[in-house]
Design an enzyme around this catalytic site. Structure first.
Site, PDB file in Angstrom:
ATOM      1  N   GLN A  35      35.916  39.044  43.107  1.00 27.54           N
ATOM      2  CA  GLN A  35      35.069  39.501  44.212  1.00 27.54           C
ATOM      3  C   GLN A  35      33.969  40.469  43.726  1.00 27.54           C
ATOM      4  OE1 GLN A  35      35.330  37.993  47.168  1.00 27.54           O
ATOM      5  NE2 GLN A  35      33.459  39.123  47.696  1.00 27.54           N
ATOM      6  N   HIS A  37      32.209  40.234  40.928  1.00 32.36           N
ATOM      7  CA  HIS A  37      31.089  39.379  40.523  1.00 32.36           C
ATOM      8  C   HIS A  37      30.389  38.803  41.754  1.00 32.36           C
ATOM      9  CE1 HIS A  37      33.776  38.745  36.830  1.00 32.36           C
ATOM     10  NE2 HIS A  37      32.690  39.270  36.321  1.00 32.36           N
ATOM     11  N   LYS A 151      30.481  49.270  37.313  1.00 32.88           N
ATOM     12  CA  LYS A 151      31.802  49.204  36.666  1.00 32.88           C
ATOM     13  C   LYS A 151      31.643  49.415  35.157  1.00 32.88           C
ATOM     14  CE  LYS A 151      36.040  47.547  35.710  1.00 32.88           C
ATOM     15  NZ  LYS A 151      35.889  47.019  34.396  1.00 32.88           N
ATOM     16  N   ARG A 189      40.050  41.212  33.359  1.00 32.21           N
ATOM     17  CA  ARG A 189      41.221  41.563  32.556  1.00 32.21           C
ATOM     18  C   ARG A 189      42.449  41.853  33.416  1.00 32.21           C
ATOM     19  NH1 ARG A 189      39.329  42.899  27.181  1.00 32.21           N
ATOM     20  NH2 ARG A 189      37.079  42.885  27.262  1.00 32.21           N
TER      21      ARG A 189
END
Ligand code: AMP
Length: 282
Positions: A35, A37, A151, A189
């Site tokens: 979400q 991205h 981020k 990740r």
């Protein structure tokens, strides 16, 4: 709309848009989309006439061969997710050969010292790889606006510096960190985490929020000590770094200076997975 696998086919598709001076929004990613991205894509869609998404796991930015091998690759799922969001997004998913033409090496970049802090210290060569791929992708896509998540705040500042130094005609648009309801920053990740570790990882954001509150009254050094001590109590985590740094230069905050913006940055390992996060201290 096909998935474009070569720069040639993508550029043919984009040439009309370029001739008509249409605004092109660009979201570069390494895939395993989530979400976070999609929030970048949504912003690009709302601000441009054409939106391009690239999905490319860039080998030159990995300083660890095992990390590169293990990086999730889920192209089919990614394409379905993007198509569900919008049918017209142009997806560029090239091979390593299409990008590097048999010469999979980084160029060297000077980012005025940004590259020596935090991620740069712990992932040697990483930002040369990032600069190499971002510059190549900008040359291929020629975007009006390119979207980068906070981020990866250090990466965002590095890309801004790259664009300024190389006079690349693109606007770099910063996008807010998208978090899971628990507060954990979304990341490709996270897919590797066990349910237990995923649950425990909400601690990262919780500690960042506490650090933010403490920074109002205490020095950067005192806040850092508190975070280091706190992580020692949580045996499943290994803290790689916690830094309070000034946003422009990314230099460690030694003494608070009025009118400067500070941010706390963290990298931790849990179950051998490396997670990073950050928070504005404003
Ligand atoms: P990556 O695929 O991890 O290289 O990320 C591609 C882009 O998405 C980068 O600009 C990231 O900063 C951004 N991004 C990744 N995760 C998030 C998130 N949780 N919130 C906002 N942006 C993100």
């Amino acid at each position: 709309m096909p998935v474009f696998q070569t720069q040639k086919t993508l550029q043919i598709e984009l040439s009309q848009a370029l001739n008509q001076s249409k605004k092109i929004g660009f979201v570069p990613t390494m895939g395993a989309l989530h979400q976070g991205h999609l929030s970048l894509l949504e912003q690009a869609l709302s601000e441009n006439e054409i939106t391009v998404l690239s999905i490319f796991v860039n080998p030159t930015q990995f300083n660890n061969a095992d990390d590169l091998k293990k990086y999730p690759r889920t192209l089919e799922k990614d394409v379905a997710l993007v198509r569900k969001l919008n049918e017209n997004i142009l997806i560029y998913a090239p091979s390593v050969t299409d990008i590097y033409e048999g010469n999979t090496l980084s160029d060297s970049f000077d980012y005025d010292g940004l590259e020596h802090q935090m991620e740069g210290k712990h992932r040697p060569g990483h930002f040369d790889g990032v600069g190499t791929i971002v510059k190549k992708l900008f040359e291929i896509v020629k975007p009006t606006n390119a979207y980068f998540g906070e981020k990866d705040f250090q990466q965002l500042q590095i890309v801004r510096k790259l664009v300024a130094k190389h006079k690349i005609p693109v606007n770099i648009i910063p996008c807010k960190i998208y978090r899971e309801p628990s507060g954990l920053a979304m990341s490709s990740r996270n897919e590797h985490l066990s349910e237990n570790a995923r649950n425990e990882s909400k601690l990262i954001h919780k500690i960042l929020l506490e650090a933010k509150e403490k920074f109002m009254l205490k020095s950067a050094q005192e806040v850092t000590k508190f975070v280091v001590r706190d992580f020692k109590k949580h045996k499943n985590f290994t803290l790689e770094y916690f830094e309070i740094a000034e946003e422009e230069t990314l230099l460690t905050c030694k003494r608070k200076i009025k009118n400067k913006n500070y941010r706390a940055f963290i990298a931790v390992f849990i179950e051998n997975i490396r997670l990073i996060d950050n928070i504005s201290l404003k």
